[in-house]
Structures are given as structure tokens and as C-alpha cells.
Design a protein around this motif. Structure first.
Motif, mmCIF file in Angstrom:
data_model
loop_
_atom_site.group_PDB
_atom_site.id
_atom_site.type_symbol
_atom_site.label_atom_id
_atom_site.label_comp_id
_atom_site.label_asym_id
_atom_site.label_seq_id
_atom_site.Cartn_x
_atom_site.Cartn_y
_atom_site.Cartn_z
ATOM 1 N N GLY A 43 4.092 4.754 3.140
ATOM 2 C CA GLY A 43 3.191 4.071 4.054
ATOM 3 C C GLY A 43 1.784 4.015 3.484
ATOM 4 O O GLY A 43 1.569 4.197 2.283
ATOM 5 N N ILE A 44 0.827 3.769 4.373
ATOM 6 C CA ILE A 44 -0.572 3.625 3.973
ATOM 7 C C ILE A 44 -1.419 4.601 4.774
ATOM 8 O O ILE A 44 -1.292 4.681 6.006
ATOM 9 C CB ILE A 44 -1.081 2.185 4.215
ATOM 10 C CG1 ILE A 44 -0.112 1.157 3.629
ATOM 11 C CG2 ILE A 44 -2.482 2.022 3.620
ATOM 12 C CD1 ILE A 44 -0.013 1.166 2.137
ATOM 13 N N ALA A 45 -2.284 5.339 4.069
ATOM 14 C CA ALA A 45 -3.281 6.188 4.732
ATOM 15 C C ALA A 45 -4.466 5.306 5.085
ATOM 16 O O ALA A 45 -5.274 4.954 4.229
ATOM 17 C CB ALA A 45 -3.703 7.325 3.816
ATOM 18 N N THR A 46 -4.564 4.894 6.349
ATOM 19 C CA THR A 46 -5.587 3.955 6.798
ATOM 20 C C THR A 46 -6.619 4.664 7.669
ATOM 21 O O THR A 46 -6.454 5.826 8.048
ATOM 22 C CB THR A 46 -4.962 2.807 7.618
ATOM 23 O OG1 THR A 46 -4.628 3.287 8.925
ATOM 24 C CG2 THR A 46 -3.702 2.268 6.945
ATOM 25 N N ALA A 47 -7.662 3.917 8.024
ATOM 26 C CA ALA A 47 -8.679 4.478 8.925
ATOM 27 C C ALA A 47 -8.093 4.792 10.293
ATOM 28 O O ALA A 47 -8.636 5.605 11.037
ATOM 29 C CB ALA A 47 -9.838 3.488 9.060
ATOM 30 N N ASP A 48 -6.970 4.156 10.631
ATOM 31 C CA ASP A 48 -6.305 4.394 11.908
ATOM 32 C C ASP A 48 -5.212 5.450 11.801
ATOM 33 O O ASP A 48 -4.422 5.625 12.736
ATOM 34 C CB ASP A 48 -5.692 3.086 12.425
ATOM 35 C CG ASP A 48 -6.749 2.029 12.711
ATOM 36 O OD1 ASP A 48 -7.835 2.397 13.180
ATOM 37 O OD2 ASP A 48 -6.486 0.843 12.447
ATOM 38 N N GLY A 49 -5.141 6.138 10.666
ATOM 39 C CA GLY A 49 -4.109 7.144 10.460
ATOM 40 C C GLY A 49 -3.030 6.644 9.519
ATOM 41 O O GLY A 49 -3.159 5.595 8.878
ATOM 42 N N PHE A 50 -1.954 7.399 9.431
ATOM 43 C CA PHE A 50 -0.841 7.022 8.555
ATOM 44 C C PHE A 50 0.043 6.012 9.266
ATOM 45 O O PHE A 50 0.515 6.250 10.381
ATOM 46 C CB PHE A 50 -0.022 8.256 8.188
ATOM 47 C CG PHE A 50 1.227 7.941 7.405
ATOM 48 C CD1 PHE A 50 1.145 7.497 6.094
ATOM 49 C CD2 PHE A 50 2.482 8.073 7.986
ATOM 50 C CE1 PHE A 50 2.296 7.204 5.370
ATOM 51 C CE2 PHE A 50 3.639 7.783 7.271
ATOM 52 C CZ PHE A 50 3.543 7.336 5.956
ATOM 53 N N LEU A 51 0.282 4.869 8.600
ATOM 54 C CA LEU A 51 1.162 3.841 9.136
ATOM 55 C C LEU A 51 2.340 3.679 8.188
ATOM 56 O O LEU A 51 2.164 3.291 7.031
ATOM 57 C CB LEU A 51 0.409 2.518 9.299
ATOM 58 C CG LEU A 51 -0.757 2.550 10.300
ATOM 59 C CD1 LEU A 51 -1.450 1.196 10.360
ATOM 60 C CD2 LEU A 51 -0.265 2.955 11.697
ATOM 61 N N VAL A 99 -8.788 0.646 -1.597
ATOM 62 C CA VAL A 99 -10.079 1.115 -1.091
ATOM 63 C C VAL A 99 -9.858 2.393 -0.285
ATOM 64 O O VAL A 99 -9.048 2.401 0.655
ATOM 65 C CB VAL A 99 -10.736 0.049 -0.205
ATOM 66 C CG1 VAL A 99 -12.054 0.564 0.370
ATOM 67 C CG2 VAL A 99 -10.965 -1.236 -1.002
ATOM 68 N N PRO A 100 -10.543 3.494 -0.636
ATOM 69 C CA PRO A 100 -10.352 4.744 0.114
ATOM 70 C C PRO A 100 -10.731 4.583 1.576
ATOM 71 O O PRO A 100 -11.621 3.793 1.930
ATOM 72 C CB PRO A 100 -11.285 5.741 -0.593
ATOM 73 C CG PRO A 100 -11.503 5.154 -1.949
ATOM 74 C CD PRO A 100 -11.460 3.663 -1.765
ATOM 75 N N ILE A 101 -10.064 5.315 2.442
ATOM 76 C CA ILE A 101 -10.382 5.285 3.864
ATOM 77 C C ILE A 101 -11.691 6.044 4.103
ATOM 78 O O ILE A 101 -12.156 6.798 3.255
ATOM 79 C CB ILE A 101 -9.235 5.881 4.679
ATOM 80 C CG1 ILE A 101 -8.942 7.313 4.244
ATOM 81 C CG2 ILE A 101 -7.995 5.035 4.550
ATOM 82 C CD1 ILE A 101 -7.849 7.988 5.049
ATOM 83 N N PRO A 102 -12.335 5.860 5.258
ATOM 84 C CA PRO A 102 -13.681 6.410 5.472
ATOM 85 C C PRO A 102 -13.819 7.901 5.256
ATOM 86 O O PRO A 102 -14.899 8.376 4.902
ATOM 87 C CB PRO A 102 -13.971 6.037 6.935
ATOM 88 C CG PRO A 102 -13.161 4.814 7.173
ATOM 89 C CD PRO A 102 -11.907 5.002 6.374
#
Length: 462
Positions: free
Chosen positions: A286-294, A443-446
Motif C-alpha cells: 500500500g501507500i503511507a499517505t498523510a491520511d494513514g496507510f491505504l 514525495v514523503p508524507i508530512p
């Protein structure tokens, strides 16, 4: 399990390591039927090494040829087997993709069940996330209808485009059937590729963040869950394609995302055990996003990123433990004990397996150079400098293989490897003509900060 037994290794990776591990476990002798054309130096008393000459460069091509050999071995292969194992009692270990249950009457220990393989389909996996009430990005699955796919693209685009992921009868991995779509022209190009190989396409918003994977290992008593691993997937600038460049364990997601990933992997493992009797390793991607892991998919097999754990604890024959679990054997250790052992080792020892296939050059010998990095570039190291990595170009059936080995103790823990990979591959393009083209890292998450300089260049060098 292997003591005083004959063992056939049919294809697969890191075969030299498997041979040595089998020898240490008391195997009587090994026959290696290798997809590689070149047999390494080896002890003939331990193993007989026979190149099959069916290596194809692409995993799918090579695996399809290997499957045909396992299903219908030719006269040469049958004679090799009969000479090595006249009683027909040898154990067989094939690749992580293996689905053939037996090879000329001998059991393939790590053969996957059809119901396990079906779970890898990217166009049906969302049902599992919904069963587990797992957060996920919205997605739509459609057949091969360009207008319908474009309409779904317009509905799901959040401003950064969408990702089309195809699936169907062909082996799917390494971002082969994944395209980013931002306009109608990219949609048409993606459709031409996917329509030839796939039956369905999943449309999902493009997710900004770091591609990550976490492994679970399903035991009879529970699921051992390992640490997250970065999937090194640079974006091709000006292109809808991604470059799958391997994996690395240098990156540490924020603690909350690490726990989200591991908690979901444990729930997935338990669900697989309950519903399809699953055993052994799977990957949750998945993707480590600003909204968490999806989450985006699972792979119900021993993933390539397990190399990070093999090298963190080399005294443990991890790949053979996988074979034993799939074959229904008891390892004599609990899932929790196994988890604690591997997570502690991999958190302390960071590793990567980074590389890409290259078609533009055809070297006849291996060339390699030590490199150092700054935040924005990679260059060859001066003789007096301590290198932070090694850049290597070696011959390959496809032309060449470009590889980057990073020196863990010369790099800060916690930072993604993709920016370093992009910088190193740009150096290879300039110096060796590899022609991979302009790449960009995720792009790294915040929660993350940009990669800090790890070596200072003086004004003259800069």
C-alpha cells in the motif's frame, strides 16, 4: 524434514544460499535445475548444478517456461531426475510463484493452492478490505472499455490523476500493468498496454506518499507480522509508467502508520488462515499517505523483500521455513516467538535490494564503482572517501542489470531509499548510457523530513 533426503531445486532465487542451507540441515544431495544459464562455483559433493537455458529476463516469461518444464518435463530433464533420484522420492522446491503440485511424481513442497493465488488479483482485493473494515481509497473495477475507464477516471481524480491497475491471466508484478493516468492521451496509451494482457482494470485515485509493504507469516497458531519495507518505485518524469526498482528497509514510517500496517497485516493473515487454510508468507502492499496507510493489494507468496529479513538473520534458513509451513510442517516455534526474533533483527540491520533492467546497453563484463551522495546528487567516490554505496552494471538476458548496494552504517536510519536510487540511476545514465531517463522519487508524507546531506561537497567539487 530435509535430513538425509534428496532435494531438487527447480528455478528460484538465491539458489546458492538454499543449497548451503540444505547441506547444513543434513540433506544428502541437491539437484539444482536453474533458470540461470551460468552455474556458479559449487561443491559437487553437495549439489549438482544444471542450467536449463530458459531464463527470459522478465519474471513472467521465465516462470511460464519453468511451469511448462515442471508440468511436462522433456526427455533430458526426466533422465536427469531418474539419474539423481531413481526411487522417485526426492523433495522438490520451486519458485515462490509455483502452482504445480508435483514434478514427475515428486511433491513440490511450496506449491500454492489455486484459492491462494486468486487473492493476488488487484481487481477483486477491495472485497477483503471491506470484510475487514479497513480504510481504503475509493476504486472502481471495469472491463476493457476505454470510454468507461475514462469516465471512472474523471469521477475518481482528486487532482493528481488516477492509477490504472490491470489484472487477469498473466503474472502481474513489478508495476508491469500499472499506469498513472492524467489525461486522455495517457488513458489511450495505458489501454493499449492493458487490453493486450488483462481482463479487468481497477481505477483508483493517485495516492501521494511512500509505497510500502509489510509481510505476514501465517502459522497454525497465529500470524507473525514483520516490520514495514519500502518499495522503491520511482516515477518516470513525463510518463505514465513507474519503475519498480526493488525494496529496502532503511525507511521508517511514522509510528502510527507502522502500527496501522502491522495491525491490518495480522487481521489479513488470520482471515486467510480461516477462509482458505493459508500457510506461510504473504505481503500486504500500500501507500503511507498523510491520511494513514491505504492498502492496494496482497501477494500470497514469499515476496522478494524477504531478502531484507534473510540478511538480517542469516543463521535462520527463512526461505526453507516458508517451504515447511506451506507443506504443512510444524516449525516447533510459535508465531509470536518467530515475530519477535525477526522484527528485532530487521529493525537493527537495514538492507536493500535495489536494481533495474536496462535495454540500452549490453555489457560483456561487470563494472562497478563506489559512490557517495548529497541531498541532491550522486557521484563516484574519490579514492580517499568512505563510500556510501556501490553502483554496478552487469550483463543480463535483457541487456544489462543496474544495481545499487547501499552501505547501511553510512546512511541515516529512517529515510527512504528512493531518492538515493533516483540520484544513482541518473549518474548511471550520464556515465554508462543506461538511458533509464528522468526519474522522480515519491514525495514523503508530512511526518517525514527531506533527506539530509550525508556528505559535504567542497565548493570546488560542487
Amino acid at each position: 524434514m530435509f535430513g538425509d533426503r534428496l532435494v531438487v531445486l527447480a528455478g528460484g532465487t538465491r539458489l546458492s544460499s538454499r543449497v548451503q542451507e540444505l547441506h547444513q540441515l543434513g540433506a544428502r544431495h541437491a539437484l539444482v535445475l536453474s533458470t540461470d544459464d551460468h552455474a556458479p562455483l559449487h561443491d559437487s559433493e553437495v549439489a549438482r548444478w544444471v542450467p536449463l537455458g530458459i531464463g527470459g529476463g522478465f519474471v513472467a516469461t521465465e516462470q511460464n517456461r519453468l511451469t511448462r518444464m515442471l508440468t511436462s518435463p522433456d526427455r533430458r530433464v526426466r533422465e536427469l531426475l531418474d539419474e539423481f533420484d531413481p526411487a522417485g522420492r526426492a523433495l522438490v522446491i520451486s519458485t515462490p510463484y509455483a502452482q504445480v503440485p508435483e514434478f514427475a511424481g515428486r511433491p513440490v513442497l511450496n506449491a500454492r493452492r489455486p484459492e491462494w493465488v486468486d487473492l493476488e488479483n488487484k481487481t477483486t482485493i477491495d472485497a477483503l478490505w471491506d470484510e475487514l473494515s479497513a480504510p481504503r481509497a475509493p476504486a472502481e473495477v471495469l472491463g476493457l472499455d476505454l470510454d468507461g475507464l475514462w469516465e471512472a477516471t474523471l469521477r475518481l481524480d482528486r487532482g493528481a490523476g488516477v492509477v490504472w491497475s490491470g489484472d487477469g491471466p498473466a503474472i502481474n508484478g513489478g508495476a508491469n500493468f500499472v499506469r498513472r493516468v492524467r489525461d486522455r492521451e495517457e488513458a489511450a496509451d495505458a489501454f493499449r498496454v492493458l487490453a493486450a494482457k488483462c481482463e479487468f482494470v481497477r481505477v483508483m485515485p493517485f495516492l501521494e506518499g511512500i509505497p510500502v509493504s509489510v509481510h505476514g507469516i501465517v502459522f497454525p497458531d497465529g500470524t507473525a507480522v514483520l516490520r514495514p519495507v519500502e518499495m522503491v518505485v520511482p516515477r518516470r518524469r513525463g510518463s505514465a509508467r513507474f519503475l519498480y526498482a526493488g525494496c529496502a528497509s532503511y525507511y521508517d514510517p511514522p509510528a502510527r502508520i507502522r502500527e496501522e500496517m502491522r495491525n491490518l497485516a495480522r487481521r489479513v493473515g488470520e482471515r486467510l488462515r480461516e477462509t482458505v487454510g493459508y500457510r506461510g508468507t504473504f505481503t500486504l502492499d500500500g501507500i503511507a499517505t498523510a491520511d494513514g496507510f491505504l492498502p492496494t493489494e496482497i501477494n500470497t507468496r514469499y515476496g522478494g523483500a524477504m531478502v531484507c529479513f534473510e540478511d538480517a538473520l542469516p543463521q535462520l534458513p527463512l526461505a526453507l521455513a516458508q517451504v515447511a509451513l506451506v507443506a504443512g510442517h510444524d516449525l516447533g516455534v510459535s508465531s509470536r516467538e518467530f515475530e519477535e526474533l525477526l522484527v528485532a533483527a530487521a529493525d537493527a540491520y537495514r538492507h536493500g535490494s535495489v536494481g533495474a533492467n536496462v535495454r540500452a546497453v549490453h555489457p560483456t563484463e561487470v563494472v562497478e564503482r563506489p559512490v557517495v551522495f548529497t541531498e541532491w546528487a550522486c557521484r563516484f567516490a574519490h579514492p580517499e572517501e568512505v563510500p556510501q554505496g556501490t553502483l554496478r552494471l552487469r550483463p543480463s538476458p535483457l541487456g544489462a542489470r543496474l544495481e545499487l548496494d547501499l552501505v547501511a552504517d553510512q546512511l541515516p536510519f529512517g529515510r527512504p531509499a528512493a531518492p538515493l536510487t533516483v540520484a544513482a540511476f541518473a549518474l548511471a545514465d550520464r556515465e554508462w548510457g543506461t538511458a533509464l531517463g528522468p526519474l522522480e522519487p515519491a514525495v514523503p508524507i508530512p511526518d517525514d523530513t527531506p533527506i539530509a546531506p550525508v556528505v559535504e561537497l567542497d565548493a570546488v567539487t560542487a
